[in-house]
Design a protein around this motif. Structure first.
Motif, PDB file in Angstrom:
ATOM      1  N   GLY A 154     -29.552  47.273 -91.032  1.00  0.00           N
ATOM      2  CA  GLY A 154     -29.894  46.783 -92.357  1.00  0.00           C
ATOM      3  C   GLY A 154     -28.923  47.260 -93.420  1.00  0.00           C
ATOM      4  N   ARG A 155     -29.204  46.840 -94.662  1.00  0.00           N
ATOM      5  CA  ARG A 155     -28.415  47.281 -95.808  1.00  0.00           C
ATOM      6  C   ARG A 155     -29.194  48.376 -96.541  1.00  0.00           C
ATOM      7  NH1 ARG A 155     -24.020  45.160 -97.378  1.00  0.00           N
ATOM      8  NH2 ARG A 155     -24.330  45.741 -99.558  1.00  0.00           N
ATOM      9  N   TRP A 156     -28.452  49.350 -97.016  1.00  0.00           N
ATOM     10  CA  TRP A 156     -29.061  50.545 -97.585  1.00  0.00           C
ATOM     11  C   TRP A 156     -28.551  50.773 -99.007  1.00  0.00           C
ATOM     12  CZ3 TRP A 156     -32.739  53.232 -94.832  1.00  0.00           C
ATOM     13  CH2 TRP A 156     -32.882  52.843 -93.495  1.00  0.00           C
ATOM     14  N   ALA A 157     -29.482  51.022 -99.918  1.00  0.00           N
ATOM     15  CA  ALA A 157     -29.139  51.247-101.322  1.00  0.00           C
ATOM     16  C   ALA A 157     -29.319  52.721-101.676  1.00  0.00           C
ATOM     17  CB  ALA A 157     -30.015  50.390-102.227  1.00  0.00           C
ATOM     18  N   ASP A 158     -28.414  53.233-102.480  1.00  0.00           N
ATOM     19  CA  ASP A 158     -28.495  54.605-102.981  1.00  0.00           C
ATOM     20  C   ASP A 158     -29.612  54.664-104.026  1.00  0.00           C
ATOM     21  OD1 ASP A 158     -28.131  57.062-104.312  1.00  0.00           O
ATOM     22  OD2 ASP A 158     -25.998  57.081-103.854  1.00  0.00           O
ATOM     23  N   VAL A 159     -30.646  55.459-103.764  1.00  0.00           N
ATOM     24  CA  VAL A 159     -31.803  55.521-104.653  1.00  0.00           C
ATOM     25  C   VAL A 159     -31.427  56.071-106.021  1.00  0.00           C
ATOM     26  CG1 VAL A 159     -34.086  56.577-104.980  1.00  0.00           C
ATOM     27  CG2 VAL A 159     -33.418  55.721-102.724  1.00  0.00           C
ATOM     28  N   ARG A 160     -30.469  56.986-106.070  1.00  0.00           N
ATOM     29  CA  ARG A 160     -30.099  57.620-107.330  1.00  0.00           C
ATOM     30  C   ARG A 160     -28.961  56.918-108.047  1.00  0.00           C
ATOM     31  NH1 ARG A 160     -27.950  62.795-105.993  1.00  0.00           N
ATOM     32  NH2 ARG A 160     -27.890  63.156-108.246  1.00  0.00           N
ATOM     33  N   GLU A 161     -28.185  56.105-107.341  1.00  0.00           N
ATOM     34  CA  GLU A 161     -27.015  55.448-107.931  1.00  0.00           C
ATOM     35  C   GLU A 161     -27.115  53.944-107.691  1.00  0.00           C
ATOM     36  OE1 GLU A 161     -24.637  56.787-109.702  1.00  0.00           O
ATOM     37  OE2 GLU A 161     -25.271  58.884-109.486  1.00  0.00           O
ATOM     38  N   PRO A 162     -27.824  53.217-108.548  1.00  0.00           N
ATOM     39  CA  PRO A 162     -27.961  51.774-108.362  1.00  0.00           C
ATOM     40  C   PRO A 162     -26.588  51.094-108.241  1.00  0.00           C
ATOM     41  CG  PRO A 162     -29.412  52.544-110.110  1.00  0.00           C
ATOM     42  CD  PRO A 162     -28.520  53.697-109.757  1.00  0.00           C
ATOM     43  N   GLY A 163     -26.522  50.155-107.327  1.00  0.00           N
ATOM     44  CA  GLY A 163     -25.270  49.431-107.122  1.00  0.00           C
ATOM     45  C   GLY A 163     -24.494  49.913-105.915  1.00  0.00           C
ATOM     46  N   ARG A 164     -24.748  51.135-105.478  1.00  0.00           N
ATOM     47  CA  ARG A 164     -24.064  51.631-104.276  1.00  0.00           C
ATOM     48  C   ARG A 164     -24.867  51.206-103.056  1.00  0.00           C
ATOM     49  NH1 ARG A 164     -21.217  56.780-102.951  1.00  0.00           N
ATOM     50  NH2 ARG A 164     -23.298  57.679-102.650  1.00  0.00           N
ATOM     51  N   GLU A 165     -24.257  50.423-102.188  1.00  0.00           N
ATOM     52  CA  GLU A 165     -24.925  49.934-100.986  1.00  0.00           C
ATOM     53  C   GLU A 165     -24.046  50.169 -99.765  1.00  0.00           C
ATOM     54  OE1 GLU A 165     -26.103  45.890-101.472  1.00  0.00           O
ATOM     55  OE2 GLU A 165     -27.291  46.274-103.279  1.00  0.00           O
ATOM     56  N   PHE A 166     -24.715  50.381 -98.618  1.00  0.00           N
ATOM     57  CA  PHE A 166     -23.993  50.695 -97.377  1.00  0.00           C
ATOM     58  C   PHE A 166     -24.665  49.963 -96.218  1.00  0.00           C
ATOM     59  CE2 PHE A 166     -24.064  54.375-100.198  1.00  0.00           C
ATOM     60  CZ  PHE A 166     -22.703  54.623-100.393  1.00  0.00           C
ATOM     61  N   GLU A 167     -23.895  49.776 -95.153  1.00  0.00           N
ATOM     62  CA  GLU A 167     -24.470  49.272 -93.905  1.00  0.00           C
ATOM     63  C   GLU A 167     -23.603  49.718 -92.744  1.00  0.00           C
ATOM     64  OE1 GLU A 167     -24.550  45.036 -93.453  1.00  0.00           O
ATOM     65  OE2 GLU A 167     -22.842  44.783 -94.823  1.00  0.00           O
ATOM     66  N   ARG A 168     -24.201  49.669 -91.574  1.00  0.00           N
ATOM     67  CA  ARG A 168     -23.553  50.044 -90.319  1.00  0.00           C
ATOM     68  C   ARG A 168     -23.061  51.493 -90.384  1.00  0.00           C
ATOM     69  NH1 ARG A 168     -21.494  44.876 -91.391  1.00  0.00           N
ATOM     70  NH2 ARG A 168     -22.484  43.252 -90.126  1.00  0.00           N
ATOM     71  N   GLU A 169     -21.764  51.669 -90.359  1.00  0.00           N
ATOM     72  CA  GLU A 169     -21.168  53.014 -90.312  1.00  0.00           C
ATOM     73  C   GLU A 169     -20.442  53.282 -91.620  1.00  0.00           C
ATOM     74  OE1 GLU A 169     -19.557  54.849 -86.381  1.00  0.00           O
ATOM     75  OE2 GLU A 169     -17.799  54.216 -87.542  1.00  0.00           O
ATOM     76  N   VAL A 170     -20.796  54.394 -92.289  1.00  0.00           N
ATOM     77  CA  VAL A 170     -20.216  54.697 -93.591  1.00  0.00           C
ATOM     78  C   VAL A 170     -19.410  55.986 -93.507  1.00  0.00           C
ATOM     79  CG1 VAL A 170     -22.350  55.871 -94.295  1.00  0.00           C
ATOM     80  CG2 VAL A 170     -20.734  55.118 -96.028  1.00  0.00           C
ATOM     81  N   ARG A 171     -18.265  55.984 -94.178  1.00  0.00           N
ATOM     82  CA  ARG A 171     -17.421  57.180 -94.214  1.00  0.00           C
ATOM     83  C   ARG A 171     -18.133  58.267 -95.021  1.00  0.00           C
ATOM     84  NH1 ARG A 171     -13.298  56.800 -97.171  1.00  0.00           N
ATOM     85  NH2 ARG A 171     -12.062  58.442 -96.157  1.00  0.00           N
ATOM     86  N   ALA A 172     -18.176  59.471 -94.486  1.00  0.00           N
ATOM     87  CA  ALA A 172     -18.847  60.568 -95.178  1.00  0.00           C
ATOM     88  C   ALA A 172     -18.203  60.852 -96.530  1.00  0.00           C
ATOM     89  CB  ALA A 172     -18.837  61.822 -94.307  1.00  0.00           C
ATOM     90  N   ALA A 173     -16.904  60.736 -96.606  1.00  0.00           N
ATOM     91  CA  ALA A 173     -16.215  60.986 -97.871  1.00  0.00           C
ATOM     92  C   ALA A 173     -16.680  60.008 -98.939  1.00  0.00           C
ATOM     93  CB  ALA A 173     -14.705  60.872 -97.670  1.00  0.00           C
ATOM     94  N   GLU A 174     -16.952  58.768 -98.550  1.00  0.00           N
ATOM     95  CA  GLU A 174     -17.460  57.778 -99.494  1.00  0.00           C
ATOM     96  C   GLU A 174     -18.918  58.041 -99.813  1.00  0.00           C
ATOM     97  OE1 GLU A 174     -18.203  52.927 -99.759  1.00  0.00           O
ATOM     98  OE2 GLU A 174     -17.275  53.811 -97.982  1.00  0.00           O
ATOM     99  N   LEU A 175     -19.693  58.359 -98.787  1.00  0.00           N
ATOM    100  CA  LEU A 175     -21.122  58.589 -98.971  1.00  0.00           C
ATOM    101  C   LEU A 175     -21.383  59.736 -99.942  1.00  0.00           C
ATOM    102  CD1 LEU A 175     -23.915  57.610 -97.834  1.00  0.00           C
ATOM    103  CD2 LEU A 175     -23.739  59.501 -96.199  1.00  0.00           C
ATOM    104  N   PHE A 176     -20.614  60.821 -99.787  1.00  0.00           N
ATOM    105  CA  PHE A 176     -20.821  62.017-100.602  1.00  0.00           C
ATOM    106  C   PHE A 176     -19.798  62.142-101.734  1.00  0.00           C
ATOM    107  CE2 PHE A 176     -22.460  63.360 -96.323  1.00  0.00           C
ATOM    108  CZ  PHE A 176     -23.798  63.457 -96.683  1.00  0.00           C
ATOM    109  N   ALA A 177     -19.245  61.042-102.162  1.00  0.00           N
ATOM    110  CA  ALA A 177     -18.180  61.086-103.170  1.00  0.00           C
ATOM    111  C   ALA A 177     -18.654  61.693-104.486  1.00  0.00           C
ATOM    112  CB  ALA A 177     -17.627  59.678-103.407  1.00  0.00           C
TER     113      ALA A 177
END
Length: 793
Positions: free
Chosen positions: A758-781
């Motif tokens: 599925g697609r995943w939205a950042d609860v604290r940062e609206p507009g940031r969405e991810f799916e499948r495999e996400v780079r940790a550097a991007e996830l925790f930017a």
């Protein structure tokens, strides 16, 4: 507003006291409702000793405490809470009451009328000891020195601010005969250690044990609590110290039936690998087991080993006085059992000797009291949990390995048979009559007091390589917890106790979670810490002792900047004076050494809280990003892992407190109940807390009893630095762990976190969405922690 749920989604603990009564809690309700708390969690509310700051010294279980606002104040708090959709959880104290006759009407009656009093059955008194008189350790010196201060006033005997009832017809007797004629005997306080004939809370003579195993006593002492439950004023319970009870399981079953099965958690300290008895009809524990596992995630095991080496080199502790954990616990246990708990040990020995002497089993005969005492001592000090609960589980608590070690204490092998007698009695191999049941009960109650006093109140203050590891429920000898172990723990909780409580900070914690989070970082830089300490310590003389110095420097590092410097120094000094008295190496609560304690105060002022302390402050400032990662990581994991999170007052924001009474300062809330900040300036931690609690309130099914827990494994060179899990396939928590080691090793690089479908939205940062495999550097930017919610398809 909709009613509060039967099972809380999150609770918020208030430490009520005269300076923070029901009305103050009522003012805070709008803030907590906005925070998406489901239930207020109140410290004990029944009538207590006047001025009490904790309420665990109950004097009248039939009334709500007037100093807090009385029953109407509690009912008004409940009405306000319900108007905002919140419920109430009460902390109850079934194990003991205050040994304060002038405030405790039931105890006053018993001391006046003796064992024939209808309420004599309330209290756990050994009327066969001390000539049938209750020993009251209240005199400041031997009777001969204090007799002139004992005054008869009508039908009352007074001593300073103490008051005791006089037996009818005895007021006119001369003092010696008057004292002999009472159902009690005032004595020098130092006699409590060896002569006391009532069960107390640990070694606190001011608290007397209550016999709630008696149905009549249960009914009398729980009537008000049950009334409040059945009338809808409160919704659930926290049970204090069940391990002190004669039959914890039986008590909890009776309580469950009386409450109609309300949500109830128990303050049970579980050792590593120990499980809560499956037969207990409760939701789970208050959460110290969760605290240990969350804290351990942010400790580096290899770094802890090096920190331990550095501590030993700096402080040079003796092996069994702070150098080795297991040896330190064992020595502390011997000391506690033969000193602070000598009266309890004597009573247990008397019970065992009487049982053996009168038993029809010839194998129990001819057992000398000294041999039974030795056997009991050697077995008790080897227990690794608080207590056994039944003959069935005694075999895993009082093990054959422990018995084999205990036998070595006897010079004559035949006399070592006392060990087998004691163990066989505990395992139920000699029947299950009243005498055997009493023996098992007394053994279990003594064991729980011993464990608390020797580990939490002694060894924790002697073994100090890492202060954040010496927390209630902790395992200081092996404190680090890896991701696999944490995931396994969470899976067990979700499967077996999904509505259990979880905590990070409490009124009993040695240090708040945010202080501990800072200290965890030291396991990632033990060499750097030791170098800074060597530089800061240079020229700071005299040092009272190395262990105290190491603990003092860690205390100021963990506390960090705290407003007014003079107030900060006082907080540190008082915490460290408590530290050295609990440790009992050079001073103690009962044998204080003023020259040593004065040296401690001078050292704190000149060193950690003086100019040299700036070196430690500079190190903390340099490590601030990594402290931030720990603070936020622990908070988010706590709020989204299995169980019901309990927030201690003020911990929705950064909260740095030391041991009580420092952590019992009344919280400050603004006029609108907004947490005292006027509604602005929310910290990053508070933003994470609000986001997680809002999600729990909006999606309770994702976190509740029918939810699921799925570990998520990162892949790549820094995979171990990412702790992630999903809840019910709908929410993902991901946090950074050991961030200093991560930075030193080159950062995230090509580390990735595979997400569920599925697609995943950042609860604290609206507009940031991810799916499948996400780079940790991007996830925790932008933040070391991320909370994701799956978007509808």
């Amino acid at each position: 507003m909709p009613p509060a749920p039967a099972v809380p989604t999150a609770t918020y603990r208030f430490q009520l006291q005269p300076d923070f009564p029901f009305s103050a809690a009522t003012t805070a309700v709008p803030h907590l409702a906005a925070l998406n708390i489901s239930h207020l969690h109140l410290s004990p509310v029944l009538e207590a000793v006047p001025g009490s700051r904790h309420g665990y010294d109950v004097v009248d279980p039939t009334r709500v405490r007037e100093e807090l606002g009385g029953e109407e104040g509690l009912r008004e708090l409940s009405r306000t809470a319900r108007d905002h959709g919140l419920g109430l959880i009460l902390d109850i104290v079934p194990n003991h009451m205050a040994m304060s006759p002038r405030h405790n009407p039931a105890l006053w009656e018993v001391l006046r009328d003796g064992p024939s009093s209808p309420r004599a059955r309330w209290f756990d008194i050994d009327w066969e000891a001390q000539g049938g008189q209750v020993l009251l350790p209240v005199l400041g010196g031997p009777l001969g020195e204090e007799a002139d201060r004992l005054k008869v006033d009508g039908d009352v005997l007074r001593y300073h601010d103490h008051a005791f009832p006089l037996r009818e017809g005895t007021a006119g007797l001369p003092l010696p005969r008057l004292l002999d004629a009472q159902w009690y005997r005032p004595v020098w306080w130092r006699l409590a250690r060896t002569e006391l004939n009532y069960r107390r809370f640990f070694s606190i003579s001011e608290l007397i044990g209550v016999r709630v195993e008696d149905p009549e006593v249960f009914a009398a002492t729980h009537a008000k609590i049950l009334e409040l439950l059945h009338e809808g004023v409160v919704d659930g319970l926290r049970v204090d110290h069940p391990d002190g009870l004669a039959d914890p399981g039986g008590y909890l079953r009776r309580l469950h039936e009386a409450t109609g099965g309300r949500w109830t958690v128990v303050e049970k300290i579980l050792a590593d690998g120990e499980g809560l008895p499956a037969s207990w009809p409760v939701a789970g524990t208050t959460g110290y087991d969760a605290l240990r596992h969350v804290d351990g995630l942010f400790m580096d095991p290899a770094g802890f080993g090096e920190l331990l080496d550095r501590y030993r080199a700096f402080a040079a502790p003796q092996t069994d006085r702070g150098g080795d954990w297991d040896a330190t616990v064992r020595r502390a246990a011997y000391k506690v059992l033969t000193h602070e708990l000598a009266a309890e040990s004597d009573r247990l020995t008397r019970v065992a000797a009487r049982l053996c002497a009168t038993s029809p089993e010839t194998a129990l005969r001819d057992r000398a009291p000294w041999a039974l005492r030795t056997a009991l001592t050697e077995l008790l000090v080897r227990l690794e949990v608080y207590r056994p609960y039944s003959p069935e589980d005694a075999a895993t608590v009082v093990t054959e390995e422990a018995a084999a070690e205990a036998r070595r204490a006897f010079a004559v092998p035949e006399e070592a048979g006392a060990v087998d007698v004691v163990r066989d009695l505990l395992l139920g191999r000699y029947g299950d009559g009243p005498a055997q049941a009493e023996f098992r009960t007394r053994f279990a109650q003594t064991a729980s007091a011993l464990r608390a006093k020797s580990v939490e109140d002694t060894a924790f203050y002697r073994y100090v390589p890492l202060l954040s590891a010496t927390e209630v429920g902790g395992e200081p000898g092996d404190p680090a917890v890896g991701p696999d172990r944490f995931h396994a723990y969470c899976a067990r909780v979700q499967r077996d106790w999904p509505a259990t409580g979880t905590v990070l900070s409490t009124h009993d914690a040695k240090r708040s979670a945010d202080v501990r989070a800072a200290l965890h970082v030291l396991t990632e830089c033990p060499g750097r810490w030791a170098d800074v300490l060597a530089e800061a310590s240079r020229g700071v003389e005299p040092v009272p002792d190395g262990q105290l110095a190491w603990a003092a420097w860690q205390t100021v590092f963990g506390l960090g900047p705290a407003g007014d410097e003079r107030a900060r120094e006082e907080r540190v000094r008082e915490a460290l004076l408590k530290h050295v008295r609990e440790a009992g190496l050079f001073t103690s609560w009962t044998e204080q050494e003023p020259p040593y304690e004065e040296a401690v105060a001078r050292f704190v002022a000149a060193g950690p809280c003086g100019v040299p302390g700036r070196k430690v402050a500079e190190l903390r400032e340099a490590l601030e990003p990594h402290i931030r990662a720990n603070v936020m990581g622990a908070a988010l994991v706590h709020l989204t892992m299995p169980g019901v999170p309990d927030l201690y007052q003020g911990t929705e924001r950064e909260y740095r407190a030391l041991v009580d009474p420092d952590n019992r300062t009344p919280p400050r809330f603004g006029e609108n109940g907004d947490g005292g900040d006027g509604g602005g300036g929310r910290s990053e931690k508070e933003a994470v807390t609000r986001a997680a609690l809002a999600l729990r309130a909006r999606r309770p099914e994702v976190f509740g009893t029918s939810a699921s827990y799925e570990p998520l494994a990162a892949v790549g060179p820094a995979a171990d630095h990412c702790l992630a899990f999903a809840r019910s396939g709908e929410v993902v928590t991901a946090v950074t762990r050991l961030s200093l080691r991560l930075a030193e090793s080159g950062g995230w690089r090509d580390t990735r976190l595979p997400l569920p479908r599925g697609r995943w939205a950042d609860v604290r940062e609206p507009g940031r969405e991810f799916e499948r495999e996400v780079r940790a550097a991007e996830l925790f930017a932008a933040s070391p922690v991320v909370l994701l919610e799956r978007l509808p398809e």
